[in-house]
Design a protein around this motif. Structure first.
Motif, PDB file in Angstrom:
ATOM      1  N   SER A   9      31.440  31.949  22.945  1.00 49.10           N
ATOM      2  CA  SER A   9      30.664  32.908  22.158  1.00 49.10           C
ATOM      3  C   SER A   9      30.501  34.247  22.853  1.00 49.10           C
ATOM      4  O   SER A   9      29.935  35.163  22.288  1.00 49.10           O
ATOM      5  N   ALA A  10      30.954  34.346  24.076  1.00 47.54           N
ATOM      6  CA  ALA A  10      30.680  35.567  24.837  1.00 47.54           C
ATOM      7  C   ALA A  10      31.939  36.064  25.519  1.00 47.54           C
ATOM      8  O   ALA A  10      32.803  35.301  25.925  1.00 47.54           O
ATOM      9  N   ALA A  11      32.057  37.367  25.612  1.00 47.35           N
ATOM     10  CA  ALA A  11      33.110  38.023  26.373  1.00 47.35           C
ATOM     11  C   ALA A  11      32.477  39.252  27.000  1.00 47.35           C
ATOM     12  O   ALA A  11      31.298  39.519  26.808  1.00 47.35           O
ATOM     13  N   GLY A  12      33.228  39.997  27.729  1.00 47.19           N
ATOM     14  CA  GLY A  12      32.648  41.185  28.331  1.00 47.19           C
ATOM     15  C   GLY A  12      33.502  41.667  29.474  1.00 47.19           C
ATOM     16  O   GLY A  12      34.684  41.329  29.578  1.00 47.19           O
ATOM     17  N   ALA A  13      32.899  42.444  30.351  1.00 50.20           N
ATOM     18  CA  ALA A  13      33.622  43.019  31.487  1.00 50.20           C
ATOM     19  C   ALA A  13      32.709  43.009  32.704  1.00 50.20           C
ATOM     20  O   ALA A  13      31.573  43.473  32.639  1.00 50.20           O
ATOM     21  N   GLU A  14      33.192  42.467  33.784  1.00 49.51           N
ATOM     22  CA  GLU A  14      32.490  42.469  35.065  1.00 49.51           C
ATOM     23  C   GLU A  14      33.519  42.778  36.140  1.00 49.51           C
ATOM     24  O   GLU A  14      34.598  42.174  36.169  1.00 49.51           O
ATOM     25  N   GLU A  15      33.185  43.699  37.033  1.00 48.08           N
ATOM     26  CA  GLU A  15      34.113  44.010  38.121  1.00 48.08           C
ATOM     27  C   GLU A  15      34.215  42.847  39.100  1.00 48.08           C
ATOM     28  O   GLU A  15      35.282  42.544  39.609  1.00 48.08           O
ATOM     29  N   ARG A  16      33.081  42.184  39.374  1.00 51.27           N
ATOM     30  CA  ARG A  16      33.063  41.097  40.352  1.00 51.27           C
ATOM     31  C   ARG A  16      32.635  39.798  39.693  1.00 51.27           C
ATOM     32  O   ARG A  16      31.766  39.775  38.814  1.00 51.27           O
ATOM     33  N   THR A  17      33.219  38.720  40.139  1.00 47.78           N
ATOM     34  CA  THR A  17      32.838  37.394  39.667  1.00 47.78           C
ATOM     35  C   THR A  17      31.466  37.030  40.214  1.00 47.78           C
ATOM     36  O   THR A  17      31.175  37.242  41.400  1.00 47.78           O
ATOM     37  N   VAL A  18      30.609  36.471  39.349  1.00 50.13           N
ATOM     38  CA  VAL A  18      29.271  36.049  39.757  1.00 50.13           C
ATOM     39  C   VAL A  18      28.950  34.697  39.122  1.00 50.13           C
ATOM     40  O   VAL A  18      29.578  34.287  38.139  1.00 50.13           O
ATOM     41  N   VAL A  19      27.972  34.013  39.707  1.00 52.35           N
ATOM     42  CA  VAL A  19      27.435  32.788  39.116  1.00 52.35           C
ATOM     43  C   VAL A  19      25.965  33.048  38.833  1.00 52.35           C
ATOM     44  O   VAL A  19      25.204  33.393  39.745  1.00 52.35           O
ATOM     45  N   ARG A  20      25.561  32.905  37.568  1.00 55.67           N
ATOM     46  CA  ARG A  20      24.190  33.196  37.172  1.00 55.67           C
ATOM     47  C   ARG A  20      23.479  31.917  36.761  1.00 55.67           C
ATOM     48  O   ARG A  20      24.097  30.974  36.263  1.00 55.67           O
ATOM     49  N   TYR A  21      22.163  31.920  36.940  1.00 56.27           N
ATOM     50  CA  TYR A  21      21.350  30.772  36.558  1.00 56.27           C
ATOM     51  C   TYR A  21      20.036  31.282  35.971  1.00 56.27           C
ATOM     52  O   TYR A  21      19.547  32.359  36.342  1.00 56.27           O
TER      53      TYR A  21
END
Length: 551
Positions: free
Chosen positions: A458-470
């Motif tokens: 359901s989601a897409a987007g753009a991030e320069e760096r890979t992250v893990v969110r909680y």
């Protein structure tokens, strides 16, 4: 929206007052900005007040330059002059760096030069009367990074026409919400104020920005007049004027060699673009001016001229708009006391490496790996120079260091019980998304025992760096465990309100493979060649003039 260069007409109006003596090329010809913005305040009287104000004026006047300052005075009229605003008005996931062993963290300040024509003074100085009601553009943007150990500083300029992802922002004054977009970075100022520009920088760099400061045309003139003449240099005679088919121009006219500029002429120098040949070279001229001003202020005995110091205090507090966390004389003083510790030869000024934008020949894009190399130095608090001796970070970066989560030892659930979503955010300004990337990483996790891993369709987007969110503190250990299994550094594990489960956001830095390709930690001074590094101690820099603008 791009604005025509016709608005760049910045020549002195014929009716403007001049300083005493005949104007000559090669001689400063500044003047004070017209009145009409900010609140004044009488000059304090009495010997004690004047002595105290000497310290305060110096501190405030040099703050935006990152140079020396001492003392403070908490005068109500100076505090009332300061206009304050919300630190961030956009969606941003950047977090403060962890303290180093000495408990120190870096300090990041975003300096924004606005082209607003919202006052008579700015219209007179900047031209473009028809643009008076247009949203302001942030045509000058510099990130000032003060190292955690306070022994070095770095400044990164970004050309105004660089296309980046601008997050969703809400104007704190009007409540107007602006959707996320991909546009040139100077438009961010009109989409939620300085707080939107700050959030844009945070998302672009991964660096937490502590404060912002903005200054408009009239503010630049006031500050330049109060500081006095600053030496600049051109290798050929320059006249930045309208040419056939090329409207606009700043009006700057100087003879070859070194010249001291102040007031309106300083503004003209900072706004000149055509005569240098590009917007990238304009950032170099701006950095040259800033380094020269740093040396000028450090070399002056400013404590002996009470009248000038009073002018400095008034000019600084009337010219700056600041984020609310530093919206007092004392807080600005505290910042100045930290900035003053860095000698000029440890202040390195650079430009963000850029490449032409294939979608628009007038725009630029961050230059992939070269741009990321600059951001990595900032994120890991690694000096831009090699004069620190060890070539390593000052201690607050994430490479090779345990995060707060690791130090507290938060437990995690068994791998097979951790629900993990994987989001494909591999799109960048220069490249499209990698198809199927979320599914590929989810399968990799499942093969490593995280059987509840699934792609977030359901989601897409753009991030320069890979992250893990909680989403909550109770899932911190789970997120850390997922990151560890994929080789993602602990410093990229972050709490966020926009996820409901542990979520791996695969960024543009991880476009293939099953294990995150953690780069080598950056080394001090490891800047790409196209960063155009300039030391604040360098005195011999001169600008070349584009041939059509020589005379």
């Amino acid at each position: 929206m791009m604005r025509s260069d016709a608005y760049e007409k910045g020549a002195r109006p014929d009716s403007a007052p001049r300083r005493s003596g005949p104007p000559e090329e090669g001689r400063p010809e500044g003047r004070r900005a017209p009145e009409g913005g900010g609140t004044g305040g009488g000059r304090p009287r009495g010997g004690r007040a004047r002595r105290a104000l000497r310290w305060s004026a110096t501190t405030l006047a040099v703050l935006i330059l990152g140079t020396a300052g001492a003392g403070y005075l908490y005068y109500d009229h100076l505090n009332d002059n300061l206009v304050k605003g919300e630190r961030s008005s956009g969606d941003s996931k950047a977090e403060r760096s962890e303290p180093n062993a000495a408990g120190q963290t870096p300090l990041n300040i975003l300096l924004i030069g606005s082209d607003s024509r919202a006052s008579d003074a700015n219209v007179e100085l900047g031209g473009g009367r028809a643009h008076r009601d247009n949203p302001p553009l942030g045509d000058v943007q510099m990130l000032i990074h003060l190292a955690a150990d306070r022994k070095s500083a770095a400044v990164v300029s970004i050309p105004r026409d660089t296309r980046v992802d601008i997050p969703r922002c809400t104007d704190p004054d009007t409540g107007t919400a602006y959707p996320a977009t991909n546009d040139i970075i100077n438009t961010s100022l009109g989409r939620g104020g300085p707080g939107c520009t700050l959030a844009t920088w945070e998302n672009l760099t991964g660096v937490y920005v502590d404060h912002w400061m903005t200054v408009d045309f009239a503010g630049v003139v006031r500050m330049a007049d109060a500081v006095g003449g600053v030496e600049v240099c051109v290798r050929q005679n320059v006249w930045d004027r309208p040419l056939p088919g090329v409207p606009g121009g700043s009006g700057l006219k100087l003879r070859a060699g070194k010249t001291e500029v102040e007031g309106v002429r300083a503004l003209q120098w900072l706004r000149t673009r055509h005569a240098w040949g590009s917007d990238v070279l304009r950032t170099r001229a701006q950095r040259m001016y800033l380094t020269s001003m740093i040396r000028t202020l450090r070399g002056q005995n400013v404590f002996t001229d009470t009248g000038r110091l009073t002018d400095l205090a008034e000019a600084a507090t009337r010219s700056l708009r600041v984020s609310e966390e530093i919206g007092s004389v004392k807080k600005l003083y505290d910042l100045a006391m930290q900035l003053r510790t860095v000698p000029p030869d440890r202040i390195t000024m650079t430009a963000l490496p850029t490449v032409p934008d294939p979608r628009n020949a007038n725009h630029l894009l961050p230059a992939g790996e070269d741009a990321e190399q600059v951001w990595a130095l900032l994120r890991d608090d690694v000096p831009f120079d090699t004069k620190g001796g060890k070539g390593a970070a000052s201690g607050s970066g994430t490479s090779g260091k345990p995060s707060r989560e690791e130090r507290t030892g938060d437990p995690s659930a068994p791998d097979g019980e951790i629900a993990v979503l994987v989001r494909n955010a591999t799109r960048s300004a220069a490249q499209g998304p990698v198809a199927g990337r979320a599914g590929a990483v989810a399968r990799e996790l499942a093969g490593r025992g995280f059987t509840r891993a699934a792609p977030d369709t359901s989601a897409a987007g753009a991030e320069e760096r890979t992250v893990v969110r909680y989403p909550a503190a109770g899932l911190r250990g789970d997120a850390r465990r997922v990151a560890e299994s994929l080789g993602i550094p602990a410093g990229s594990v972050r709490r966020s309100d926009d996820v409901t489960d542990v979520t791996v956001v695969v960024g543009a830095d991880w476009r293939e493979g099953g294990t995150y390709p953690e780069p080598e930690p950056p080394k001090a001074g490891d800047l790409p060649d196209d960063a155009d590094a300039l030391s604040a101690a360098e005195k011999g820099a001169c600008m070349d003039v584009y041939a059509p603008y020589r005379w």
